[in-house]
Design an enzyme around this catalytic site. Structure first.
Site, short mmCIF file in Angstrom:
data_model
loop_
_atom_site.label_atom_id
_atom_site.label_comp_id
_atom_site.label_asym_id
_atom_site.label_seq_id
_atom_site.Cartn_x
_atom_site.Cartn_y
_atom_site.Cartn_z
N PRO A 1 1.22 -2.27 4.85
CA PRO A 1 0.88 -0.84 4.75
C PRO A 1 2.15 -0.04 4.53
CG PRO A 1 0.87 -1.54 7.06
CD PRO A 1 1.16 -2.78 6.24
N SER A 2 1.98 1.19 4.06
CA SER A 2 3.14 2.07 3.96
C SER A 2 3.64 2.37 5.36
CB SER A 2 2.75 3.37 3.26
OG SER A 2 3.78 4.33 3.45
N GLU A 3 4.94 2.41 5.54
CA GLU A 3 5.52 2.72 6.85
C GLU A 3 5.21 4.17 7.25
OE1 GLU A 3 6.92 1.93 3.99
OE2 GLU A 3 9.08 2.33 3.94
N GLU B 1 -12.53 8.57 -9.65
CA GLU B 1 -13.05 7.51 -10.48
C GLU B 1 -14.14 6.74 -9.73
OE1 GLU B 1 -10.08 7.72 -9.16
OE2 GLU B 1 -9.38 5.82 -8.35
N LEU C 1 0.81 -1.23 0.00
CA LEU C 1 0.00 0.00 0.00
C LEU C 1 0.84 1.27 0.00
CD1 LEU C 1 -2.62 -0.90 2.77
CD2 LEU C 1 -2.56 -1.65 0.39
N ASN D 1 -1.04 7.66 0.29
CA ASN D 1 -1.92 8.80 -0.05
C ASN D 1 -3.40 8.53 0.23
OD1 ASN D 1 -1.87 7.05 -2.24
ND2 ASN D 1 -1.98 8.66 -3.77
N GLN E 1 10.45 -6.17 0.00
CA GLN E 1 11.33 -7.04 -0.79
C GLN E 1 11.10 -8.52 -0.43
OE1 GLN E 1 13.42 -6.08 -3.20
NE2 GLN E 1 14.35 -8.10 -3.52
N GLU F 1 -0.19 -0.03 -9.98
CA GLU F 1 -0.72 1.31 -10.25
C GLU F 1 0.36 2.29 -9.83
OE1 GLU F 1 -1.60 4.59 -9.73
OE2 GLU F 1 -3.55 4.41 -8.71
N HIS G 1 -9.93 1.45 -13.21
CA HIS G 1 -8.85 2.43 -13.00
C HIS G 1 -7.54 1.79 -13.48
CE1 HIS G 1 -6.90 5.83 -11.15
NE2 HIS G 1 -6.20 5.08 -10.33
N CYS H 1 -3.10 10.25 -7.52
CA CYS H 1 -2.55 9.78 -8.80
C CYS H 1 -3.30 10.36 -9.99
CB CYS H 1 -2.56 8.27 -8.85
SG CYS H 1 -4.21 7.57 -8.71
N ASN H 2 -4.57 10.74 -9.80
CA ASN H 2 -5.33 11.23 -10.95
C ASN H 2 -5.80 12.67 -10.79
OD1 ASN H 2 -7.15 10.63 -8.97
ND2 ASN H 2 -8.52 9.42 -10.23
O1 TXE Z 1 6.53 5.65 -2.85
P1 TXE Z 1 6.97 4.13 -2.84
P2 TXE Z 1 7.09 6.89 -2.02
C1 TXE Z 1 4.62 8.57 -6.20
C2 TXE Z 1 4.60 10.07 -5.93
C3 TXE Z 1 5.51 10.18 -4.74
C4 TXE Z 1 6.56 9.15 -5.09
C5 TXE Z 1 7.40 8.61 -3.96
O2 TXE Z 1 5.14 10.76 -7.02
O3 TXE Z 1 6.06 11.47 -4.60
O4 TXE Z 1 5.82 8.08 -5.65
O5 TXE Z 1 6.59 8.12 -2.91
C6 TXE Z 1 6.75 0.14 -0.57
N1 TXE Z 1 9.63 -3.57 -2.64
N2 TXE Z 1 3.49 7.87 -5.60
O6 TXE Z 1 8.58 6.89 -1.98
O7 TXE Z 1 8.41 3.98 -2.50
C7 TXE Z 1 6.73 1.21 0.51
O8 TXE Z 1 7.17 0.66 1.74
C8 TXE Z 1 8.37 -3.61 -2.19
C9 TXE Z 1 2.35 7.66 -6.45
O9 TXE Z 1 6.41 6.89 -0.70
O10 TXE Z 1 6.52 3.58 -4.14
C10 TXE Z 1 5.27 1.62 0.47
O11 TXE Z 1 4.48 0.65 1.18
N3 TXE Z 1 7.74 -2.55 -1.66
C11 TXE Z 1 1.32 6.87 -5.82
C12 TXE Z 1 4.93 1.54 -1.01
O12 TXE Z 1 5.93 0.71 -1.59
C13 TXE Z 1 8.41 -1.39 -1.59
C14 TXE Z 1 1.21 6.68 -4.40
C15 TXE Z 1 4.91 2.88 -1.75
O13 TXE Z 1 6.15 3.50 -1.61
C16 TXE Z 1 9.74 -1.28 -2.06
C17 TXE Z 1 2.44 6.91 -3.67
C18 TXE Z 1 10.35 -2.44 -2.60
N4 TXE Z 1 11.61 -2.43 -3.08
C19 TXE Z 1 3.51 7.52 -4.28
N5 TXE Z 1 10.15 0.01 -1.87
C20 TXE Z 1 0.09 6.56 -6.61
N6 TXE Z 1 0.19 5.67 -7.58
O14 TXE Z 1 -0.98 7.09 -6.34
C21 TXE Z 1 9.12 0.68 -1.31
N7 TXE Z 1 8.06 -0.16 -1.14
#
Ligand code: TXE
Length: 487
Positions: free
Chosen positions: A184-186, A451, A157, A160, A221, A258, A457, A292-293
């Site tokens: 979840p995101s940290e 959406e 996840l 946002n 990972q 996505e 989506h 994102c949108n």
């Molecule tokens: O995203 P990450 P970040 C875009 C937006 C933002 C930028 C950076 O432009 O400024 O991304 O955000 C997990 N293997 N979007 O750095 O890194 C992480 O722990 C597996 C667009 O926060 O992509 C978190 O749970 N998982 C967007 C999730 O990935 C990994 C929404 C998202 O983090 C990983 C968010 C790995 N190697 C950011 N590395 C949208 N599509 O709406 C990280 N994660």
């Protein structure tokens, strides 16, 4: 059963991973979660190790066959029960989301209720999951195509819309007979643990839904490279999407990605300018532009450019923003973290050095602690600027003037992203022509996001692989099995 516990040593909640139907003790390191509006420490969450990830995957694997064997309508009842719990606790959940994510309370409340509706919507597919019977070339033969679950899904996840994304991944996964491990995101894990606490009350069979919290390079990972994972459903950045593809490659794991967008908003000469300004501004300040949108760049027809930029600047300058837990009538809160604020500062500064003019905003907001940036409009932008190409994910609107729909579409399509786009016109023929020409997964006419849950989506190019929502999003979580039956 060990329930979610509050630390006795401090006032700060300490959350625990949810594995095999229980909140599990965790002895390794913890991550501290803070409020982006003021830096306040909110909680400590597990930074899980590989053994915890493996335990969650093993539990999900063990539970999957029995879960899939239940009639779909029985699986649906659990989703309905969770949806009811979310509605009953909407106020509490919205406050949890706002504190750790920074969105305004009204939007967090919408997110909670939409999440509940989404669970009900996906549960409604229970009696509608269909296979096919295909005409055979052979006499006396029937060809059946079944839809079956994939197995164990890893749901990774973003921060946002962290609460809604739980449901967007777990609801289609569970209703089609998969089990799931959520990371979840940290940045925003608290709401996921609060969701899980409510889910725990509906007595979902152990192992069907698991939560393991940690970093991307740790838990992320470990999940994405595990051969027992049958599908990875991820929402986040392009860079992480690529890393996940690499981690999944040795096991050829199915992917659903996505990866964001750079949504162009095209304002034509016959547009209702007030409507366009209101919609674009709202889309850009909602969630502080971290959507994102939401409109990420504007192409406005030269005939209306001056008037449009003036109206847009006034609207953006009038945005009410600040700490959403302190003021209830805000339109916008802070950005998620220092890295996001730094990214916005750097992109605006680069745009200025490349010739963009700041019409309003253009700097960090001087309102005390927190990652606040002023609502910003940049005029005089052109397509080779970074700000017209890279995802900003902040309250900044760069504007480029164009001479025609064709020019706007050509510039809009020349992007590595292809998620959503929007067009403002009163002429249906222009709108249909734009839809024909735009290489995007979604186009909004005379409106911006959001959406619909019954839509699909999905984006082209680097915006991702596969999609979410509706029938097509549901079937992403299934595989086919074709049987040839000769009488
Ligand atoms: O995203 P990450 P970040 C875009 C937006 C933002 C930028 C950076 O432009 O400024 O991304 O955000 C997990 N293997 N979007 O750095 O890194 C992480 O722990 C597996 C667009 O926060 O992509 C978190 O749970 N998982 C967007 C999730 O990935 C990994 C929404 C998202 O983090 C990983 C968010 C790995 N190697 C950011 N590395 C949208 N599509 O709406 C990280 N994660």
């Amino acid at each position: 059963m060990i329930k979610l516990r509050e630390s006795r040593m401090s006032e700060i909640p300490v959350y625990q991973n949810y594995i095999n139907g229980e909140f599990q003790p965790h002895s390794a390191s913890y991550i501290e979660v803070t409020n982006p509006a003021n830096g306040e420490l909110l909680s400590r969450v597990p930074n899980a190790d590989t053994s915890e990830v493996e335990a969650a995957i093993t539990a999900a694997k063990k539970a999957q066959k029995a879960w899939a064997a239940k009639p779909a309508i029985e699986r649906a009842q659990y989703l309905h029960k969770i949806a009811d719990k979310l509605r009953q606790n909407a106020e509490h959940l919205a406050a949890v989301i706002t504190k750790e994510q920074g969105k305004v309370l009204s939007l967090a409340t919408v997110e909670v209720n939409f999440t509940a509706d989404y669970l009900d919507y996906m549960a409604g597919w229970a009696r509608r999951i269909e296979g096919e019977i295909i005409t055979s070339d052979r006499p006396g033969e029937n060809i059946f195509m079944f839809r079956k679950p994939l197995g164990v899904v890893a749901g990774i996840l973003p921060w946002n819309f962290p609460f809604f994304l739980i449901a967007r991944k777990m609801a289609p996964a569970l209703i089609t007979g998969n089990t799931i491990v959520i990371k979840p995101s940290e940045e925003t894990p608290n709401n996921c643990f609060e969701f899980t606490r409510l889910l725990d009350e509906v007595d979902l069979p152990a192992g069907v839904f698991n939560v393991v919290c940690g970093t991307g390079y740790g838990v992320g990972q470990a999940l994405t490279s595990n051969s027992q994972i049958d599908m990875i459903s991820f929402t986040g950045s392009v860079a992480t999407g690529s890393a996940i593809m690499a981690a999944a490659a040795p096991n050829v794991t199915k992917l659903n990605l996505e990866l964001g967008g750079k949504a162009p908003a095209i304002v034509l000469e016959d547009a209702d300018l007030d409507l366009a300004v209101n919609a674009i501004k709202a889309s850009r300040v909602i969630n502080t532009g971290q959507v994102c949108n939401c409109a990420e760049r504007i192409y406005v027809h030269t005939a209306v450019a001056d008037k449009f930029i003036e109206k847009l600047s006034s609207a953006m300058a009038a945005t009410r923003y600040g700490d959403p837990m302190k003021q209830s009538d805000l339109e916008m809160g802070p950005l998620i973290n220092q890295a996001s604020l730094d990214k916005v500062i750097s992109m605006v500064s680069k745009a200025k050095s490349e010739g963009a003019q700041v019409i309003t905003g253009g700097k960090v907001a001087d309102i005390g602690p927190g990652f606040h940036y002023e609502p910003t409009v940049l005029a005089g932008c052109h397509s080779d600027m970074e700000i017209m190409q890279k995802e900003i994910f902040g309250p900044v609107l760069p504007v480029q003037v164009v001479a025609s729909l064709e020019e706007a579409v050509e510039l809009a399509n020349a992007s590595e992203y292809g998620l959503t786009s929007s067009v403002y016109t009163r002429d249906l023929r222009q709108a249909m022509r734009a839809i024909d020409l735009l290489d995007y997964g979604e186009t909004y006419i005379n409106r911006e996001n959001f959406e619909a849950m019954q839509g699909f989506h999905a984006g082209t190019r680097k915006s991702g692989i596969g999609g979410a929502d509706g029938k097509h999003g549901l079937y992403e979580y299934t595989r086919t099995h074709v049987a040839y039956v000769q009488n």
